[in-house]
Design an enzyme around this catalytic site. Structure first.
Site, mmCIF file in Angstrom:
data_model
loop_
_atom_site.group_PDB
_atom_site.id
_atom_site.type_symbol
_atom_site.label_atom_id
_atom_site.label_comp_id
_atom_site.label_asym_id
_atom_site.label_seq_id
_atom_site.Cartn_x
_atom_site.Cartn_y
_atom_site.Cartn_z
ATOM 1 N N ASP A 111 -18.549 7.646 31.905
ATOM 2 C CA ASP A 111 -19.513 8.665 31.508
ATOM 3 C C ASP A 111 -20.844 8.346 32.206
ATOM 4 O OD1 ASP A 111 -20.807 10.719 29.886
ATOM 5 O OD2 ASP A 111 -21.677 9.055 28.770
ATOM 6 N N LYS B 66 -23.462 21.075 27.262
ATOM 7 C CA LYS B 66 -24.699 21.228 26.510
ATOM 8 C C LYS B 66 -24.806 22.535 25.728
ATOM 9 C CE LYS B 66 -25.679 17.150 27.650
ATOM 10 N NZ LYS B 66 -25.038 16.163 26.777
#
Length: 264
Positions: free
Chosen positions: A9, A50
């Site tokens: 990540d 997001k």
């Protein structure tokens, strides 16, 4: 069993210690509408695409009830889109300040590459956001072999598609010859859904939510308690292993390889 690739990540794992870049922005876009949200609430969906993160916040019962109290209705898709557009605008302006590699990451990556291991990456950021982060991180010495964003696949986390695209581009299979490492619950689910060895990193993580200064100054017993809470959360959500710092990753790899462990 030989590990051939590691998929990292970004924010909270390899860059942006504590994953602070998006946190304040999520809180700000709700605050501007008179709906206060806590840092803990803002962090809970971290790792998702997001706009999905914004949507998840609006679906939290306390936040939804507060929104309904103020506006007389629950948040609409138009509200979500408007907040996300504001989120993007603010985040783009600050992202370059939150792209520094976390201490020890570059050294671990160099060691993995010496062993012939390929380095992939996934993220909850969009491609446009990652163009900023990846460029700045590269200037500071961190550049994985491949990067996949949710824009590049049908859906982001917890779906496994970003990991699969990494596997294809890196030329590695089967999936249990790869490790997925991240700092959020959605990272753990992504790795498990992809059939990969899944590792949660604790210090610097969004789940721990502490800055380096806070970690250094915190009472050791209190810090240990917080670390164990995050460790348990990772395990409950599918982590095969947890590590406190990235420097422990290679010892995890050796356990997998030497003990011929099998993914369960």
């Amino acid at each position: 069993m030989k590990i051939e690739a590691v998929i990292f990540d970004w924010a909270g794992t390899t860059v942006d210690y504590g994953c602070f870049a998006p946190l304040e922005v999520f809180m700000e876009i709700f605050h501007k509408r008179g709906v206060g949200i806590t840092a803990e609430e803002a962090r809970k969906p971290m790792g998702l695409l997001k706009i999905d993160h914004v949507r998840a916040l609006t679906e939290m019962p306390r936040i939804a009830n507060e929104w309904n109290r103020i506006f007389g209705q629950l948040p609409t898709e138009t509200d979500i889109q408007e907040m996300y557009e504001e989120f993007e605008e603010i985040l783009f302006a600050i992202l370059p300040r939150y792209a520094s590699p976390i201490h020890g990451v570059k050294e671990v990556i160099a060691s993995l590459r010496e062993r012939g291991i390929k380095i992939g990456s996934t993220t909850g950021y969009t491609r446009e956001m990652m163009d900023i982060v990846a460029k700045e991180a590269a200037l500071q010495g961190y550049k994985p072999d491949f990067l996949v964003t949710p824009d590049d696949v049908p859906a982001g986390r917890p779906y496994p598609w970003m990991c699969y695209k990494n596997a294809m581009e890196l030329g590695v299979y089967p999936m249990n010859h790869m490790i997925k490492i991240g700092d959020t619950v959605s990272d753990m689910k992504e790795g498990r859904n992809a059939g990969m060895w899944t590792v949660g990193v604790i210090l610097g993580s969004s789940e721990l939510g502490l800055s380096e200064e806070e970690v250094e100054n915190m009472d050791s017993a209190e810090l240990r308690e917080k670390i164990e809470v995050v460790r348990n959360r990772f395990v409950e959500n599918g982590a095969h292993f947890t590590i406190e710092t990235m420097q422990e990753l290679e010892s995890v790899m050796e356990r997998i390889e030497k003990q011929e462990l099998i993914i369960s």
